[in-house]
Design a protein around this motif. Structure first.
Motif, PDB file in Angstrom:
ATOM      1  N   SER A  87       0.855  -1.192   0.000  1.00  0.00           N
ATOM      2  CA  SER A  87       0.000   0.000   0.000  1.00  0.00           C
ATOM      3  C   SER A  87       0.885   1.235   0.000  1.00  0.00           C
ATOM      4  N   SER A  88       0.272   2.401  -0.240  1.00  0.00           N
ATOM      5  CA  SER A  88       1.070   3.624  -0.328  1.00  0.00           C
ATOM      6  C   SER A  88       1.609   4.056   1.034  1.00  0.00           C
ATOM      7  N   GLY A  89       1.069   3.501   2.094  1.00  0.00           N
ATOM      8  CA  GLY A  89       1.524   3.899   3.413  1.00  0.00           C
ATOM      9  C   GLY A  89       1.016   5.263   3.812  1.00  0.00           C
ATOM     10  N   THR A  90      -0.155   5.659   3.279  1.00  0.00           N
ATOM     11  CA  THR A  90      -0.716   6.972   3.590  1.00  0.00           C
ATOM     12  C   THR A  90      -0.962   7.122   5.086  1.00  0.00           C
ATOM     13  N   LEU A 137       5.708  -0.365  -6.457  1.00  0.00           N
ATOM     14  CA  LEU A 137       4.971  -1.043  -5.380  1.00  0.00           C
ATOM     15  C   LEU A 137       3.513  -0.604  -5.317  1.00  0.00           C
ATOM     16  N   PHE A 138       3.281   0.669  -5.620  1.00  0.00           N
ATOM     17  CA  PHE A 138       1.924   1.215  -5.661  1.00  0.00           C
ATOM     18  C   PHE A 138       1.149   0.488  -6.766  1.00  0.00           C
ATOM     19  N   THR A 139      -0.076   0.103  -6.451  1.00  0.00           N
ATOM     20  CA  THR A 139      -0.813  -0.744  -7.398  1.00  0.00           C
ATOM     21  C   THR A 139      -1.504   0.041  -8.510  1.00  0.00           C
ATOM     22  N   ILE A 160     -10.480   8.404 -12.825  1.00  0.00           N
ATOM     23  CA  ILE A 160      -9.903   9.139 -11.701  1.00  0.00           C
ATOM     24  C   ILE A 160     -10.192   8.376 -10.414  1.00  0.00           C
ATOM     25  N   GLY A 161      -9.184   8.258  -9.564  1.00  0.00           N
ATOM     26  CA  GLY A 161      -9.396   7.519  -8.328  1.00  0.00           C
ATOM     27  C   GLY A 161      -8.153   7.508  -7.483  1.00  0.00           C
ATOM     28  N   ALA A 162      -8.090   6.559  -6.561  1.00  0.00           N
ATOM     29  CA  ALA A 162      -6.974   6.351  -5.627  1.00  0.00           C
ATOM     30  C   ALA A 162      -6.959   7.347  -4.485  1.00  0.00           C
ATOM     31  N   GLU A 163      -7.760   8.378  -4.569  1.00  0.00           N
ATOM     32  CA  GLU A 163      -7.834   9.339  -3.456  1.00  0.00           C
ATOM     33  C   GLU A 163      -9.247   9.923  -3.418  1.00  0.00           C
ATOM     34  N   PRO A 164      -9.695  10.334  -2.226  1.00  0.00           N
ATOM     35  CA  PRO A 164     -11.050  10.890  -2.135  1.00  0.00           C
ATOM     36  C   PRO A 164     -11.177  12.161  -2.968  1.00  0.00           C
ATOM     37  N   HIS A 165     -12.301  12.296  -3.617  1.00  0.00           N
ATOM     38  CA  HIS A 165     -12.581  13.528  -4.370  1.00  0.00           C
ATOM     39  C   HIS A 165     -14.091  13.687  -4.439  1.00  0.00           C
ATOM     40  N   ASN A 206     -15.185   7.447 -11.812  1.00  0.00           N
ATOM     41  CA  ASN A 206     -14.613   7.195 -10.496  1.00  0.00           C
ATOM     42  C   ASN A 206     -14.161   5.740 -10.380  1.00  0.00           C
ATOM     43  N   SER A 207     -12.929   5.575  -9.946  1.00  0.00           N
ATOM     44  CA  SER A 207     -12.324   4.244  -9.870  1.00  0.00           C
ATOM     45  C   SER A 207     -11.862   3.998  -8.437  1.00  0.00           C
ATOM     46  N   TYR A 208     -12.348   2.906  -7.839  1.00  0.00           N
ATOM     47  CA  TYR A 208     -11.999   2.636  -6.434  1.00  0.00           C
ATOM     48  C   TYR A 208     -11.253   1.318  -6.311  1.00  0.00           C
ATOM     49  N   GLY A 209     -10.253   1.343  -5.480  1.00  0.00           N
ATOM     50  CA  GLY A 209      -9.555   0.103  -5.181  1.00  0.00           C
ATOM     51  C   GLY A 209      -8.607   0.303  -4.026  1.00  0.00           C
ATOM     52  N   LEU A 210      -8.051  -0.795  -3.539  1.00  0.00           N
ATOM     53  CA  LEU A 210      -7.057  -0.697  -2.475  1.00  0.00           C
ATOM     54  C   LEU A 210      -6.117  -1.879  -2.623  1.00  0.00           C
ATOM     55  N   ARG A 231     -11.496  -4.835   6.942  1.00  0.00           N
ATOM     56  CA  ARG A 231     -12.035  -3.497   7.245  1.00  0.00           C
ATOM     57  C   ARG A 231     -11.232  -2.457   6.470  1.00  0.00           C
ATOM     58  N   THR A 232     -11.882  -1.864   5.455  1.00  0.00           N
ATOM     59  CA  THR A 232     -11.152  -0.943   4.572  1.00  0.00           C
ATOM     60  C   THR A 232     -10.904   0.420   5.200  1.00  0.00           C
ATOM     61  N   ARG A 233     -11.721   0.768   6.195  1.00  0.00           N
ATOM     62  CA  ARG A 233     -11.709   2.097   6.825  1.00  0.00           C
ATOM     63  C   ARG A 233     -12.256   3.179   5.885  1.00  0.00           C
ATOM     64  N   ARG A 248     -19.896   7.136  -3.898  1.00  0.00           N
ATOM     65  CA  ARG A 248     -18.579   7.776  -3.822  1.00  0.00           C
ATOM     66  C   ARG A 248     -18.051   7.682  -2.388  1.00  0.00           C
ATOM     67  N   ILE A 249     -16.770   7.314  -2.224  1.00  0.00           N
ATOM     68  CA  ILE A 249     -16.186   7.225  -0.874  1.00  0.00           C
ATOM     69  C   ILE A 249     -16.120   8.645  -0.320  1.00  0.00           C
ATOM     70  N   THR A 250     -16.717   8.851   0.844  1.00  0.00           N
ATOM     71  CA  THR A 250     -16.701  10.216   1.377  1.00  0.00           C
ATOM     72  C   THR A 250     -15.401  10.489   2.140  1.00  0.00           C
ATOM     73  N   ALA A 251     -14.847   9.467   2.752  1.00  0.00           N
ATOM     74  CA  ALA A 251     -13.616   9.679   3.511  1.00  0.00           C
ATOM     75  C   ALA A 251     -13.120   8.355   4.038  1.00  0.00           C
ATOM     76  N   ARG A 252     -11.916   8.370   4.565  1.00  0.00           N
ATOM     77  CA  ARG A 252     -11.444   7.249   5.373  1.00  0.00           C
ATOM     78  C   ARG A 252     -11.826   7.569   6.805  1.00  0.00           C
ATOM     79  N   THR A 253     -12.061   6.545   7.600  1.00  0.00           N
ATOM     80  CA  THR A 253     -12.439   6.826   8.991  1.00  0.00           C
ATOM     81  C   THR A 253     -11.337   7.633   9.682  1.00  0.00           C
TER      82      THR A 253
HETATM   83  P1  ADP Z   1      -2.985   3.604   1.232  1.00  0.00           P
HETATM   84  O1  ADP Z   1      -4.079   3.040   2.107  1.00  0.00           O
HETATM   85  O2  ADP Z   1      -1.652   3.581   1.889  1.00  0.00           O
HETATM   86  O3  ADP Z   1      -3.337   4.931   0.590  1.00  0.00           O
HETATM   87  P2  ADP Z   1      -3.573   2.247  -1.299  1.00  0.00           P
HETATM   88  O4  ADP Z   1      -2.695   2.780  -2.365  1.00  0.00           O
HETATM   89  O5  ADP Z   1      -3.889   0.819  -1.307  1.00  0.00           O
HETATM   90  O6  ADP Z   1      -2.865   2.557   0.054  1.00  0.00           O
HETATM   91  O7  ADP Z   1      -4.895   3.116  -1.346  1.00  0.00           O
HETATM   92  C1  ADP Z   1      -6.178   2.624  -1.110  1.00  0.00           C
HETATM   93  C2  ADP Z   1      -7.029   3.691  -0.503  1.00  0.00           C
HETATM   94  O8  ADP Z   1      -7.135   4.840  -1.360  1.00  0.00           O
HETATM   95  C3  ADP Z   1      -8.456   3.259  -0.284  1.00  0.00           C
HETATM   96  O9  ADP Z   1      -8.592   2.501   0.894  1.00  0.00           O
HETATM   97  C4  ADP Z   1      -9.173   4.606  -0.212  1.00  0.00           C
HETATM   98  O10 ADP Z   1      -9.042   5.192   1.059  1.00  0.00           O
HETATM   99  C5  ADP Z   1      -8.417   5.445  -1.220  1.00  0.00           C
HETATM  100  N1  ADP Z   1      -9.136   5.435  -2.511  1.00  0.00           N
HETATM  101  C6  ADP Z   1      -8.891   4.630  -3.576  1.00  0.00           C
HETATM  102  N2  ADP Z   1      -9.734   4.912  -4.586  1.00  0.00           N
HETATM  103  C7  ADP Z   1     -10.552   5.897  -4.159  1.00  0.00           C
HETATM  104  C8  ADP Z   1     -11.652   6.613  -4.747  1.00  0.00           C
HETATM  105  N3  ADP Z   1     -12.070   6.399  -5.970  1.00  0.00           N
HETATM  106  N4  ADP Z   1     -12.273   7.551  -3.972  1.00  0.00           N
HETATM  107  C9  ADP Z   1     -11.848   7.789  -2.712  1.00  0.00           C
HETATM  108  N5  ADP Z   1     -10.817   7.170  -2.122  1.00  0.00           N
HETATM  109  C10 ADP Z   1     -10.170   6.228  -2.828  1.00  0.00           C
END
Ligand code: ADP
Ligand code: ZN
Length: 430
Positions: free
Chosen positions: A85-88, A132-134, A205-210, A228-232, A294-296, A317-322
């Protein structure tokens, strides 16, 4: 138009039966790992999907504590890839894949892209990070599986990105939403006219909340459709859930994962339509099955049928991480609330950061915004007006009055990866 019609339109009952079979197979495989051997010692199988709620959760902490091989459920000789994971939010976690896992993931990514309208005559530019980032490699394999000409540019170097777009007539781009906005600054600097000089039609577009407002902004700026593209990375990476042509929620691929929404405090499973934390069980993984992970991430399941006909439910749409929640003088605030307000005001620019600091034992929220020269007249009075409007609208949205500071375009810190928006400076002052 479907990538795998039989799976995407699978009858609901058949889909549920398949899920049950797959969960039982995953339990069996998972129990070959050190972690699940203990955790699932008294469970061999479940007899209905109702029993999923009795299975134990798996957390990010569990993954970290079992580093490096505690979750590996097959012989090392069968494993061909390691991702992380990105280690955010702390130490990264490690995920393993067999050749079957990788191939399956490529297929799933291709399904996502096809669902959003990409075809094998498209030119695909991948601006996500490789390694390493997917984000990068995941969709790279998917794009090739779909048959698109794939340009693995990777992140950064905006001029080069635009050069490729112009010369190879890129039609589909995979990009972080924060980067899509920053890249546009270079588009302007290079006097590129998106309609005349580019051939873009789709962005993933994805990988981060927007926010929805940010999506609209990207669509308007580039004259494209953005999906919108979601994954982890724990569940492979991008491809877990994706928007179809209807752009109203992301189909979560239910042949690949079993989704649940739980109340993050009581851990009770919530009915479809209620917002809570997304929990995912893998259904087809060989190297590293995950049970009730648990994705958080906060979202809800939309079970109403989608106009596209696909039977797989959608998530909002993912609103946030917990763990993204900010507490400002006792008020809970999520960064996306701030973003959606900023994005809905055209003059308010595209790049921003949020700083939290302490002053006289009170928390202060400061928002630094880059001013968008294109849309902003620039007199001092206009600036004051904009400041007041932002303060008012933000107060309404988040219940706290922030301090607004305008800064020059391009002056805020940037990263090649996911945008870091929140800087909590409170501990430093203690
Ligand atoms: P990290 O948890 O370290 O950021 P990842 O690169 O695996 O590692 O990122 C997955 C996380 O990125 C998801 O759990 C989510 O919080 C966020 N994410 C991925 N896609 C989206 C999206 N489309 N909208 C909002 N958040 C997203
Ligand atoms: Zn749909």
């Amino acid at each position: 138009m479907f990538w795998q019609k039989d799976i995407e339109l699978m009858d609901k009952e058949q889909l549920r039966n398949t899920q049950l079979d797959c969960i039982n197979k995953e339990i069996k495989i998972a129990k070959r790992s050190e972690f699940y051997k203990k955790k699932l010692s008294n469970i061999d199988k479940i007899s209905s999907l109702d029993d999923v709620k009795n299975l134990p959760f798996t957390t990010k902490e569990d993954l970290r504590n079992s580093f490096p091989y505690g979750f590996l459920a097959t012989d090392l000789q069968n494993v061909i890839r390691l991702h992380s994971s990105s280690g955010t939010t702390g130490n990264p976690t490690v995920v393993f894949h067999t050749a079957f896992d990788i191939s399956n993931w490529a297929n799933l990514s291709a399904r996502c892209m096809y669902t959003a309208g990409a075809r094998n005559n498209d030119i695909f530019q991948n601006t996500m990070g490789y390694g390493l980032f997917t984000g990068g490699i995941g969709f790279h394999y998917g794009a090739e599986r779909l048959g698109m000409l794939t340009i693995p540019v990777g992140p950064g170097n905006s001029k080069r990105q635009i050069w490729f777009m112009q010369n190879f007539k890129t039609s589909v781009i995979h990009i972080l939403p924060s980067y899509a906005l920053r890249l546009f600054q270079t588009v302007e600097e290079m006097h590129v006219d998106v309609k005349r000089d580019l051939n873009l039609r789709i962005a993933f577009i994805g990988a981060e909340p927007h926010s929805e407002e940010m999506r609209k902004k990207i669509e308007e700026l580039y004259n494209i459709k953005a999906f919108n593209s979601y994954g982890l990375s724990e569940i492979s990476g991008p491809g877990v859930a994706f928007e179809c042509e209807c752009q109203s929620g992301l189909h979560i691929w239910e042949d690949y994962v079993y989704p649940e929404i739980i109340d993050k405090d009581t851990l009770e499973v919530l009915p479809d339509g209620c917002e809570g934390e997304l929990v995912l069980t893998t259904l087809q993984r060989e190297a590293m099955p995950l049970i009730r992970y648990r994705t958080r991430d906060l979202t809800k399941i939309i079970s109403e049928p989608c106009a596209c006909g696909r039977t797989h439910r959608r998530i909002a749409r993912i609103t946030a991480r917990t763990d993204d929640m900010m507490i400002i003088n006792g008020v809970n605030i999520f960064p996306i609330q701030i973003e959606k307000t900023i994005m809905s005001i055209p003059e308010a620019g595209r790049n921003y950061i949020i700083e939290i600091f302490e002053n006289n034992f009170m928390d202060k929220l400061c928002i630094k915004l880059e001013i968008d020269n294109e849309n902003f007249g620039g007199t001092l009075r206009d600036l004051e007006k904009l400041q007041n409007r932002l303060e008012c609208e933000l107060k309404q949205e988040i219940g706290v009055t922030p301090v607004i500071k305008f800064v020059d375009a391009g002056s805020l810190p940037v990263s090649d990866g996911k945008a870091k928006r929140v800087f909590d400076l409170r501990n430093k002052n203690k």
